[in-house]
Design a protein around this motif. Structure first.
Motif, short mmCIF file in Angstrom:
data_model
loop_
_atom_site.label_atom_id
_atom_site.label_comp_id
_atom_site.label_asym_id
_atom_site.label_seq_id
_atom_site.Cartn_x
_atom_site.Cartn_y
_atom_site.Cartn_z
N GLY A 169 0.83 -1.20 0.00
CA GLY A 169 0.00 0.00 0.00
C GLY A 169 0.86 1.25 0.00
N ASP A 170 0.23 2.39 0.30
CA ASP A 170 0.98 3.65 0.29
C ASP A 170 1.87 3.79 1.52
N LEU A 171 1.37 3.23 2.64
CA LEU A 171 2.09 3.41 3.89
C LEU A 171 1.90 2.20 4.78
N THR B 159 5.10 6.53 5.55
CA THR B 159 5.12 6.34 4.09
C THR B 159 6.31 5.47 3.70
N VAL C 155 9.27 0.28 -3.38
CA VAL C 155 8.25 0.26 -4.44
C VAL C 155 8.38 -1.02 -5.25
N ILE D 10 3.37 -1.81 -3.69
CA ILE D 10 3.64 -0.44 -3.22
C ILE D 10 3.81 0.42 -4.47
N SER E 245 5.70 6.79 -6.44
CA SER E 245 5.19 8.15 -6.26
C SER E 245 6.38 9.06 -6.00
N ARG F 163 7.52 9.79 -2.30
CA ARG F 163 8.20 8.86 -1.40
C ARG F 163 9.56 9.38 -0.99
#
Ligand SMILES: *[C@@H]1O[C@H](CO)[C@@H](O)[C@H](O)[C@H]1NC(C)=O
Ligand SMILES: *[C@@H]1O[C@H](CO)[C@@H](O)[C@H](O)[C@H]1NC(C)=O
Ligand SMILES: *[C@@H]1O[C@H](CO)[C@@H](O)[C@H](O)[C@H]1NC(C)=O
Ligand SMILES: *[C@@H]1O[C@H](CO)[C@@H](O)[C@H](O)[C@H]1NC(C)=O
Length: 250
Positions: free
Chosen positions: A52-54, A128, A134, A180, A183, A186
């Protein structure tokens, strides 16, 4: 300030672990993971694949309502001084700061978690994922040139228990194997990275005699494969309790 005292059962220990070598044992009751300290982990569970994002680490800092939130009265005999959290892996060689008490300028690493969500006994530590994590999936699917893989969430508690100060280390294994997304927001892994110490060096600086405390008698042992691959859970027989500790908590 009014005081209340209570007797807490420091129930821990000698869990049945025959035949399991490279595995860690956890004391779990009602989905909560008990630690050698005043903190109780609500999430994540040991061995969970995350992404996920975090990452969100949920910690009860009230010992399930037995301990008040800060600011503590000056003469408190039991209190949490501070909590640091790192995410490390001897396999990837990384040791990231999640929080060391001082927020970094971009909040890539977090400030003092005891003072977030004031009034809440559970602190939801949201961090994060940095850039080198990633990817998607397991080996061969994004693990190539990234630092994805098995990690420990290392929860370091500096606390006072019944008038005595302690520092304990509790390592909770997870795997960073779910998706992940990339972005530009990050943080860079290198700015969060710390030198890795050996297990012996860490044990030398920590209080290793502290048992897992405050677990109810019906706690369950969870034995998690340290390779992060498999997690086995089940109700297990207790061979005994290490002791009964009377603790005065405000
Ligand atoms: C945590 O508290 C201990 C005891 O008061 C102190 O020695 C240590 O420097 C503190 N650590 C952080 C990261 O604030
Ligand atoms: C996680 O921590 C345990 C105990 O501290 C250690 O033995 C194990 O090697 C660590 N796992 C990784 C992937 O670093
Ligand atoms: C806290 O961690 C950040 C990021 O790793 C680092 O820059 C900073 O120096 C650390 N602060 C302390 C007090 O260790
Ligand atoms: C990770 O870095 C922190 C801060 O330097 C240190 O206290 C901790 O012991 C390190 N963890 C490992 C596993 O080396």
């Amino acid at each position: 300030m009014a005081s209340r005292s209570l007797i807490a059962y420091a129930g821990a220990a000698l869990l049945f672990a025959a035949g399991v070598s490279s595995a860690a044992e956890f004391t779990i009751a009602n989905g909560q993971i008990y630690t050698p300290g005043l903190v109780i982990v609500d999430a994540p569970q040991p061995g969970t694949p995350l992404g996920g994002d975090l990452i969100e680490v949920a910690l009860d800092v009230s010992t399930n309502g037995r301990l008040q939130l800060p600011p503590y009265p000056e003469d408190s005999r039991t209190m949490i001084h501070n909590i640091s959290i790192f995410l490390f892996s001897y396999e990837t060689g990384r040791n990231f700061t999640i929080t060391n008490g001082t927020a970094s300028t971009n909040i890539a690493s977090l400030g003092d978690i005891m003072f977030q969500e004031p009034g809440s006994t559970v602190k939801h530590v949201k961090w994060t994922w940095p850039d080198c994590l990633v990817g998607d999936g397991e080996e061969g699917q994004g693990l190539g040139d990234t630092d994805r893989g098995v990690y420990n969430i290392s929860i370091r508690q500096s606390f006072r228990l019944d008038g005595e100060d302690h520092y304990t280390v509790f390592d909770l294994p997870i795997s960073v194997t779910n998706s992940i997304p990339a972005s530009i927001e990050r943080p860079s892994c290198d700015t969060l990275d710390n030198p890795l110490l050996t297990h012996e060096e860490i044990l030398a600086s920590a209080d290793t005699n502290m048992p897992v405390m405050f677990a109810p008698g019906d706690a369950t042992a969870s034995i998690t494969d340290l390779n992060g691959a498999a997690s086995w859970k089940g109700r297990m027989s207790w061979l005994g309790l290490t002791g009964l500790v009377g603790v005065l908590i405000m």
